[in-house]
Design a protein around this motif. Structure first.
Motif, PDB file in Angstrom:
ATOM      1  N   ARG A 135      37.595  39.627  40.658  1.00 27.57           N
ATOM      2  CA  ARG A 135      38.853  38.806  40.848  1.00 27.57           C
ATOM      3  C   ARG A 135      39.756  39.746  41.652  1.00 27.57           C
ATOM      4  O   ARG A 135      40.943  39.974  41.160  1.00 27.57           O
ATOM      5  N   MET A 138      43.102  37.864  42.518  1.00 27.85           N
ATOM      6  CA  MET A 138      43.829  37.469  41.283  1.00 27.85           C
ATOM      7  C   MET A 138      44.586  38.477  40.575  1.00 27.85           C
ATOM      8  O   MET A 138      45.721  38.670  40.275  1.00 27.85           O
ATOM      9  N   ILE A 284      50.674  34.928  43.166  1.00 27.55           N
ATOM     10  CA  ILE A 284      49.653  34.911  42.207  1.00 27.55           C
ATOM     11  C   ILE A 284      48.911  33.784  42.637  1.00 27.55           C
ATOM     12  O   ILE A 284      47.732  33.550  42.575  1.00 27.55           O
ATOM     13  N   THR A 288      44.852  34.215  43.891  1.00 27.89           N
ATOM     14  CA  THR A 288      43.849  33.700  42.975  1.00 27.89           C
ATOM     15  C   THR A 288      43.028  32.902  43.865  1.00 27.89           C
ATOM     16  O   THR A 288      41.691  32.933  44.005  1.00 27.89           O
ATOM     17  N   ASP A 291      40.283  34.225  46.204  1.00 28.32           N
ATOM     18  CA  ASP A 291      39.304  34.804  45.721  1.00 28.32           C
ATOM     19  C   ASP A 291      37.887  33.718  45.715  1.00 28.32           C
ATOM     20  O   ASP A 291      36.711  34.092  45.585  1.00 28.32           O
ATOM     21  N   CYS A 339      47.642  39.324  48.792  1.00 32.13           N
ATOM     22  CA  CYS A 339      46.061  39.429  49.025  1.00 32.13           C
ATOM     23  C   CYS A 339      45.781  40.635  49.953  1.00 32.13           C
ATOM     24  O   CYS A 339      44.589  40.858  50.041  1.00 32.13           O
TER      25      CYS A 339
END
Length: 427
Positions: A135, A138, A284, A288, A291, A339
């Motif tokens: 992850r 994230m 966030i 996330t 991913d 990212c």
């Protein structure tokens, strides 16, 4: 997931990173010092703003050149060094206000504090990438969300301290608070043991397979090798354009809302106060999502969304539609930062990702100058922010084309490696 075969909990590692980034993210609330310093010290607005500009510039330089320090000495020592520097910078700022010394204020807040921010920004990132191979987006998004949301803590607390105890005391108190938070966070930071993997994963390939957004089949690079790669410079350009667009809106949100949307000064001030929520939340949320859909696709989405938004903004008639578009762009701005560490680890491996991340953040420093300056130049030349939005749209189109070339480049490298079944060592 548990963190078996380790005496550390990876979610506490993530919380430690958030504590550091929440502290240094207070730079976004710098405007709370502007009027008090104007009134109590008689320092001009440009002089007070200069301290902020120096801090942002030093932040970028520090991140670029001390990434090797993080790799060599580890995240704990780097994080503690950041805590000392940022704490000293804030306390020194309080002392400079007491002494009425602007040069000392520029040196403490701008230079020493800026070094603490830069070192604190990169110190936990590489560690998080290693703790969350499944992850990456994230985890790093969670940390830099703290940076984006730092103003939410410092804004009201700093204002309370200034109004009740004075500017210098506010700097002293916040300096101590940030030092404690950053020290606690840094003290728990550590890289996972060699060979450690989360539960349910048997090897790194398995971890990457489960990380749906990760790239596979690319070589591990050192920071020096990454700097010679066309992929690095394409990522740098993408970040530069994305940040330039976001910072332009951050710098001129209030006057744009008034000139284009017809908002009153009070309404514009109310709206801009909520920008930090979308800056932090976008980090966030987008990280996330990356991913699952992949980092290259995510950056393409940033460009497409902003191209559409910057095209529509000059034509909207309602202030709230313009506000929604601005908030959407700001999520892309924050998401670009979130990212980035995961993308760099996808492209170049995790071996020296902190150093590579530091080099990439120089795009932030340049964009911090380019975005607002471009808007100012176009405004002074044409008298309208509308043309500035259209000019920035041209840059965003270039950014989208760069993402397309980067996607083609990555695919070619992966195909070549598959066909030859040998490592690709050069671009």
């Amino acid at each position: 997931m548990s963190t078996r075969n380790s005496d550390k909990n990876r979610w506490l590692i993530a919380a430690s990173a958030v504590a550091i980034h929440l502290s240094i993210g207070s730079i976004y609330a710098y405007s709370i010092y502007q009027i008090p310093l104007n009134e109590t010290e008689g320092w001009s607005t440009s002089s007070v703003t200069l301290a902020f500009s120096i801090a942002v510039f030093v932040l970028g330089v520090t991140a670029a050149f001390l990434g090797k320090y993080v790799e060599e000495y580890g995240p704990r020592k780097a994080g503690l060094a950041a805590a000392v520097l940022y704490g000293l910078g804030m306390i020194g700022s309080g002392l400079s206000v007491q002494l009425g010394s602007l040069p000392l204020f520029l040196a403490t807040f701008g230079v020493i504090g800026g070094m603490g921010i830069g070192l604190g920004y990169i110190s936990p990132i590489g560690t998080l990438v290693e703790w969350f191979p499944d992850r990456r987006g994230m985890a790093t998004g969670l940390a830099v969300m703290g940076f984006g949301a730092g103003a939410l803590l410092t804004g009201p607390l700093g204002n309370f301290l200034i109004q009740n105890y004075g500017v210098s005391t506010a700097f002293f108190a916040l300096g101590v608070l940030y030092f404690v938070l950053m020290s606690l966070g840094a003290s728990y930071l550590a890289k996972p043991e060699k060979g450690w993997l989360p539960d349910g994963m048997h090897d790194m390939e398995d971890a990457q397979e489960k990380a749906k957004g990760a790239l596979r089949g690319l070589d591990v690079h050192t920071a020096a090798e990454a700097r010679t790669s066309p992929r690095f410079y394409m990522v740098w350009l993408i970040i530069f354009i994305n940040v330039s667009a976001g910072i332009m809106l951050l710098a001129f949100a209030s006057p744009m809302l008034q000139q284009i949307g017809g908002a009153t000064a009070t309404t514009a001030a109310f709206i801009t106060g909520y920008i930090g929520i979308f800056n932090g939340g976008g980090r966030i949320a987008w990280a996330t999502l990356s991913d699952y859909i992949g980092r290259t696709t995510t950056y393409a989405a940033f460009m497409v969304i902003q191209i559409a938004a910057f095209f529509v903004m000059p034509q909207v008639s309602g202030v709230w539609i313009l506000t929604a578009l601005m908030f959407l762009v700001i999520t892309c701005y924050g998401g670009g930062f979130a990212c980035l560490p995961a993308y760099l680890s996808d492209l170049f491996g995790t071996k020296e990702v902190s150093a590579i991340h530091g080099y990439a953040l120089t795009a932030w420093g340049f964009a911090g100058v380019a975005g607002p300056q471009l808007a100012s130049f176009v405004l002074e030349s044409t008298g309208s922010y509308t043309n500035a939005l259209y000019v920035m749209n041209v840059a965003l189109v270039i950014g989208l084309l760069t993402v397309g070339v980067l996607r083609w480049r990555i695919g070619k490298l992966q195909d070549d490696r598959t066909k030859k079944a040998t490592p690709v060592t050069t671009d």
